[in-house]
Scaffold this motif. Structure first.
Motif, PDB file in Angstrom:
ATOM      1  N   TYR A 254       6.742  -0.013  -7.861  1.00  0.00           N
ATOM      2  CA  TYR A 254       6.431   0.276  -6.693  1.00  0.00           C
ATOM      3  C   TYR A 254       6.748   0.551  -5.983  1.00  0.00           C
ATOM      4  CZ  TYR A 254       4.173   2.798 -11.203  1.00  0.00           C
ATOM      5  OH  TYR A 254       3.876   3.158 -12.272  1.00  0.00           O
ATOM      6  N   GLY A 255       7.788  -0.577  -5.840  1.00  0.00           N
ATOM      7  CA  GLY A 255       8.270  -0.623  -4.466  1.00  0.00           C
ATOM      8  C   GLY A 255       7.573  -1.289  -3.237  1.00  0.00           C
ATOM      9  N   ALA A 256       6.697  -2.254  -4.068  1.00  0.00           N
ATOM     10  CA  ALA A 256       5.225  -2.619  -2.895  1.00  0.00           C
ATOM     11  C   ALA A 256       6.147  -3.047  -1.484  1.00  0.00           C
ATOM     12  CB  ALA A 256       4.477  -3.586  -4.289  1.00  0.00           C
ATOM     13  N   MET A 257       6.778  -4.063  -1.312  1.00  0.00           N
ATOM     14  CA  MET A 257       7.760  -4.727  -0.670  1.00  0.00           C
ATOM     15  C   MET A 257       7.765  -3.233   0.647  1.00  0.00           C
ATOM     16  SD  MET A 257       8.480  -7.812  -0.216  1.00  0.00           S
ATOM     17  CE  MET A 257       8.769  -8.271   1.459  1.00  0.00           C
ATOM     18  N   PHE A 258       8.308  -2.552   0.627  1.00  0.00           N
ATOM     19  CA  PHE A 258       8.385  -1.776   1.769  1.00  0.00           C
ATOM     20  C   PHE A 258       7.024  -0.255   1.688  1.00  0.00           C
ATOM     21  CE2 PHE A 258      12.237  -2.791  -0.411  1.00  0.00           C
ATOM     22  CZ  PHE A 258      12.991  -3.522   0.489  1.00  0.00           C
ATOM     23  N   SER A 259       6.190  -0.626   1.188  1.00  0.00           N
ATOM     24  CA  SER A 259       4.628  -0.087   0.840  1.00  0.00           C
ATOM     25  C   SER A 259       4.135   0.065   2.132  1.00  0.00           C
ATOM     26  CB  SER A 259       4.521   0.327  -0.266  1.00  0.00           C
ATOM     27  OG  SER A 259       3.627  -1.157  -0.333  1.00  0.00           O
ATOM     28  N   THR A 260       2.742   0.527   1.875  1.00  0.00           N
ATOM     29  CA  THR A 260       2.336  -0.248   3.642  1.00  0.00           C
ATOM     30  C   THR A 260       1.315  -1.009   2.897  1.00  0.00           C
ATOM     31  OG1 THR A 260       0.713   1.587   2.442  1.00  0.00           O
ATOM     32  CG2 THR A 260       1.929   1.543   4.137  1.00  0.00           C
ATOM     33  N   ASN A 261       1.741  -2.104   1.829  1.00  0.00           N
ATOM     34  CA  ASN A 261       0.950  -3.248   2.071  1.00  0.00           C
ATOM     35  C   ASN A 261       1.514  -4.150   1.012  1.00  0.00           C
ATOM     36  OD1 ASN A 261      -0.751  -5.181   1.515  1.00  0.00           O
ATOM     37  ND2 ASN A 261      -2.296  -4.066  -0.327  1.00  0.00           N
ATOM     38  N   PRO A 262       2.942  -5.021   1.896  1.00  0.00           N
ATOM     39  CA  PRO A 262       3.894  -6.352   1.069  1.00  0.00           C
ATOM     40  C   PRO A 262       2.717  -6.840   0.574  1.00  0.00           C
ATOM     41  CG  PRO A 262       3.715  -6.099   3.774  1.00  0.00           C
ATOM     42  CD  PRO A 262       2.993  -4.740   2.945  1.00  0.00           C
ATOM     43  N   TYR A 263       1.419  -6.676   1.216  1.00  0.00           N
ATOM     44  CA  TYR A 263       0.717  -8.503   0.381  1.00  0.00           C
ATOM     45  C   TYR A 263       0.474  -8.483  -1.334  1.00  0.00           C
ATOM     46  CZ  TYR A 263      -0.654 -10.053   5.096  1.00  0.00           C
ATOM     47  OH  TYR A 263       0.016 -10.459   5.796  1.00  0.00           O
ATOM     48  N   TYR A 264       0.612  -7.056  -1.883  1.00  0.00           N
ATOM     49  CA  TYR A 264       1.246  -6.976  -2.934  1.00  0.00           C
ATOM     50  C   TYR A 264       1.810  -8.062  -3.844  1.00  0.00           C
ATOM     51  CZ  TYR A 264       0.698  -3.853  -7.282  1.00  0.00           C
ATOM     52  OH  TYR A 264       0.607  -3.880  -8.887  1.00  0.00           O
ATOM     53  N   ILE A 265       2.991  -8.595  -2.841  1.00  0.00           N
ATOM     54  CA  ILE A 265       3.837  -8.877  -3.732  1.00  0.00           C
ATOM     55  C   ILE A 265       3.793 -10.362  -3.425  1.00  0.00           C
ATOM     56  CG2 ILE A 265       5.617  -8.641  -2.426  1.00  0.00           C
ATOM     57  CD1 ILE A 265       7.643  -7.711  -4.912  1.00  0.00           C
ATOM     58  N   ILE A 266       3.454 -10.806  -2.229  1.00  0.00           N
ATOM     59  CA  ILE A 266       3.084 -11.795  -1.703  1.00  0.00           C
ATOM     60  C   ILE A 266       2.791 -13.059  -1.988  1.00  0.00           C
ATOM     61  CG2 ILE A 266       2.956 -12.987   0.614  1.00  0.00           C
ATOM     62  CD1 ILE A 266       4.233 -10.781   1.874  1.00  0.00           C
ATOM     63  N   ILE A 267       0.581 -12.377  -2.332  1.00  0.00           N
ATOM     64  CA  ILE A 267       0.106 -12.951  -2.692  1.00  0.00           C
ATOM     65  C   ILE A 267       0.135 -13.683  -4.261  1.00  0.00           C
ATOM     66  CG2 ILE A 267      -2.696 -13.590  -3.260  1.00  0.00           C
ATOM     67  CD1 ILE A 267      -2.034 -13.278   0.341  1.00  0.00           C
ATOM     68  N   PRO A 268       0.618 -12.845  -5.217  1.00  0.00           N
ATOM     69  CA  PRO A 268       0.783 -13.917  -6.530  1.00  0.00           C
ATOM     70  C   PRO A 268       2.072 -14.559  -6.621  1.00  0.00           C
ATOM     71  CG  PRO A 268       1.180 -10.555  -6.741  1.00  0.00           C
ATOM     72  CD  PRO A 268       0.218 -11.435  -5.445  1.00  0.00           C
TER      73      PRO A 268
END
Lengths: 300, 333
Positions: A254-268
């Motif tokens: 879902y392209g989290a890296m460039f979304s409003t919430n990059p933490y989606y990819i960073i935290i796990p």
């Protein structure tokens, strides 16, 4: 009878855990090892207490999708509006569960093959070692992908698949140790006392390779956890379970890296790296103590 | 005549030497190390029979074949009249614990992860030679007192690495003796121990002969301790017995040049004697047992070498009631 009881008690309380105690005494001096061990303990506690720590149900939509971090959701939300913090906490459970179970399975297969192969030698050894070589040279990740596609994405299959590609190294290790143990005279002495092969395998060989097996288990766990994350990231994980790998898979999709919430990819990602690092620290520390060439002081 | 406890007839044990696949395909032959090459001897009840010789002459191999640990290439081993390689497996199971071994290195012969109690009681447990736990415990207690591991309660719960070399050897002896064996192979049981401990360990062996009627095959290269315990002795060279007889007679009147050389090399703590004594020095190392020399195997190193020694193998000659020697010097032609 009283004598027997006295002996039992002395055995029980006196010196039963002497070796383990001695090991812990040396281990405690190893800072990196202690750091790794504390981290692992924290992870285990988190996994066990997940329902009490998480502020939200990780399977429920609790807010708008892709919310950046805010006071209610410290790491924001994912594409469905679920709480990232709660998801990560629950992910610990699956990652540890898969890692530990796959490792135990692989240690079991590996030790059995290694001991039998080393002890009996000859044709049995040749046959088992060629099979081991076969599994050893198969490129891990592609094989995993093919296998999990065939078997299907459920958590038990993932555990089996990881165990299948991890056991050969344990088998090799255990075999070489068995080969050297086999030539020790106490094995021959046991034969003279009337011991059968099965008895010797369990009572004399297995107890002596056990320290080696437990050291190799630590290394395999790291590998298993990373493999599980890798498989899940490729979309081959169990879609009904939350693991760090599946989180990364959906985040990527879902392209989290460039979304409003990059933490989606960073935290796990961070959770995974720290756990992997913790196991590596522990295995280094154990290696330093157990490996005779690195041994700074003698244990026994 | 009573049957000997152990009878060895023309025993041979060859080990195949593996030189790799390519070698065996190219040359189509397998080499053998002739570790034991046709030896015969009897051991009578309560006798201590010494097998002596240099490293690699086949002493230990003989000891292990006699206990059934290796299958012989040829020949027989009879224990109280039973050929141990021909009797049925079940029968062999029943008598196997009657033949025991004491090893040279007490650091190798005890499992480091077993406690002393478990080590000593293992032969009893494996052969189900006890009726109750109490009996098991009592027998281990008693045998530990016999080998002077006192107080037994303290030693029982220890691991081998918590014991000294002498104590470990006592544990090994206790383990060998616990099943009340008839026959024990003692493979250099004192060579790894301090000189101060040797006598006490050897006395233990002698004591068990008196108390339990144990017969020994004592393997050693140390002729001084051999004479202390032994009744009869055989000298081995390259897998064969070159001389055999009563131990005192053999040491005082050695007939074979090899035996003479061995005996002249025993150090005597008397400088006066040493100066007067004529030492026989042997040239070179013993040849390899893969291709032993023709004729008498000792001829390349023998100071009395004759032409015939190279061509024909000598037979045994009885020089004096039961003292036999395998040498051309004693064969009248």
């Amino acid at each position: 009878m009283t004598k027997e009881i006295r002996l039992r008690q002395k055995r029980k309380y006196g010196e039963r855990f002497r070796e383990i105690k001695e090991f812990l005494r040396v281990y405690r001096k190893n800072r990196l090892g202690m750091l790794g061990l504390s981290l692992i303990i924290i992870y285990v506690i988190i996994a066990l207490l997940a329902p009490y720590i998480t502020p939200y149900d990780p399977f429920e939509r609790v807010a708008d999708p892709f919310l950046p971090p805010n006071p209610e959701h410290i790491f924001g939300t994912d594409e469905l509006g679920r709480d990232i913090f709660s998801l990560t906490i629950y992910g610990t459970r699956i990652s540890l569960f898969v890692g530990i179970l796959a490792t135990l399975l692989s240690a079991f297969i590996g030790s059995a093959v290694g001991i039998v192969s080393g002890y009996f030698g000859g044709l049995v050894d040749d046959l088992l070692m060629r099979i081991t070589d076969l599994f050893l040279i198969i490129p891990g990740i592609p094989f995993l992908i093919v296998l999990s596609v065939i078997l299907g994405s459920n958590i038990w299959n993932i555990i089996t698949v990881i165990a299948i590609i991890s056991w050969p190294s344990t088998a090799r290790l255990v075999r070489s140790e068995t080969l050297s143990l086999k030539t020790r005279t106490f094995i021959e002495a046991a034969k003279l006392a009337g011991a059968t092969d099965t008895y010797i395998l369990f009572r004399h060989i297995l107890v002596n390779v056990l320290p080696l097996i437990s050291a190799s288990i630590i290394l395999t766990i790291t590998r298993a956890i990373i493999l599980e994350a890798g498989l899940s990231f490729l979309g081959l994980g169990d879609p009904t379970k939350i693991s760090w790998g599946t989180m990364l898979y959906f985040a990527d999709r879902y392209g989290a890296m460039f979304s409003t919430n990059p933490y989606y990819i960073i935290i796990p990602g961070i959770a995974l790296s720290i756990l992997g690092l913790a196991f590596v620290f522990v295995s280094y520390a154990i290696d330093e103590i157990v490996n005779p060439r690195l041994k700074t002081r003698r244990l026994r | 005549m009573e049957t000997p406890v152990l009878e060895v007839n023309n025993l041979k044990k060859y080990f195949a030497v593996s030189k790799g696949l390519l070698y065996s395909i190219l040359f189509k032959r397998v080499d053998y190390v002739k570790a034991v090459d046709g030896i015969s001897f009897d051991i009578k009840e309560k006798e201590i029979f010494v097998l002596a010789g240099e490293t690699g002459c086949g002493k230990t191999t003989t000891g292990k074949v006699v206990l059934g640990l290796y299958k012989p290439t040829d020949g027989q081993v009879k224990y109280k009249g039973f050929d141990i390689f021909r009797i049925r497996r079940r029968q062999w199971r029943r008598i196997r614990h009657k033949l025991q071994m004491i090893y040279q290195d007490p650091y190798e012969s005890l499992n480091p992860r077993q406690r002393v109690f478990d080590i000593i009681s293992e032969p009893l447990r494996l052969n189900k030679l006890y009726k109750s736990k109490d009996e098991l415990y009592d027998r281990v207690m008693k045998v530990m007192e016999d080998v002077k591991l006192v107080p037994p309660e303290d030693f029982m719960i220890r691991y081998p690495h918590e014991l000294s070399g002498g104590q470990r050897q006592r544990v090994a002896i206790a383990r060998a003796i616990v099943t009340n064996p008839d026959f024990i192979v003692a493979d250099e049981p004192v060579s790894m121990l301090d000189a101060s401990l040797r006598a006490s360990i050897l006395n233990l062996l002698l004591e068990f002969r008196e108390k339990l009627g144990v017969t020994y095959l004592y393997i050693t290269h140390d002729l001084a301790t051999a004479r202390y315990v032994g009744d009869r002795m055989a000298i081995m060279y390259l897998g064969q017995i070159v001389e055999m007889g009563n131990i005192d007679d053999l040491i005082e009147n050695p007939q074979h040049p090899y035996t003479q050389a061995l005996i002249s090399s025993i150090p005597v703590p008397d400088p006066e004697y040493t100066r007067r004594k004529r030492r026989i020095r042997l040239e070179g190392e013993p040849p390899t047992p893969i291709n032993p020399p023709s004729g008498c195997r000792f001829h390349p190193r023998c100071p009395y070498r004759m032409d015939i020694c190279e061509k024909e193998e000598p037979t045994y000659v009885d020089v004096k009631d039961g003292h036999i020697v395998k040498c051309w010097l004693h064969i009248k032609r």
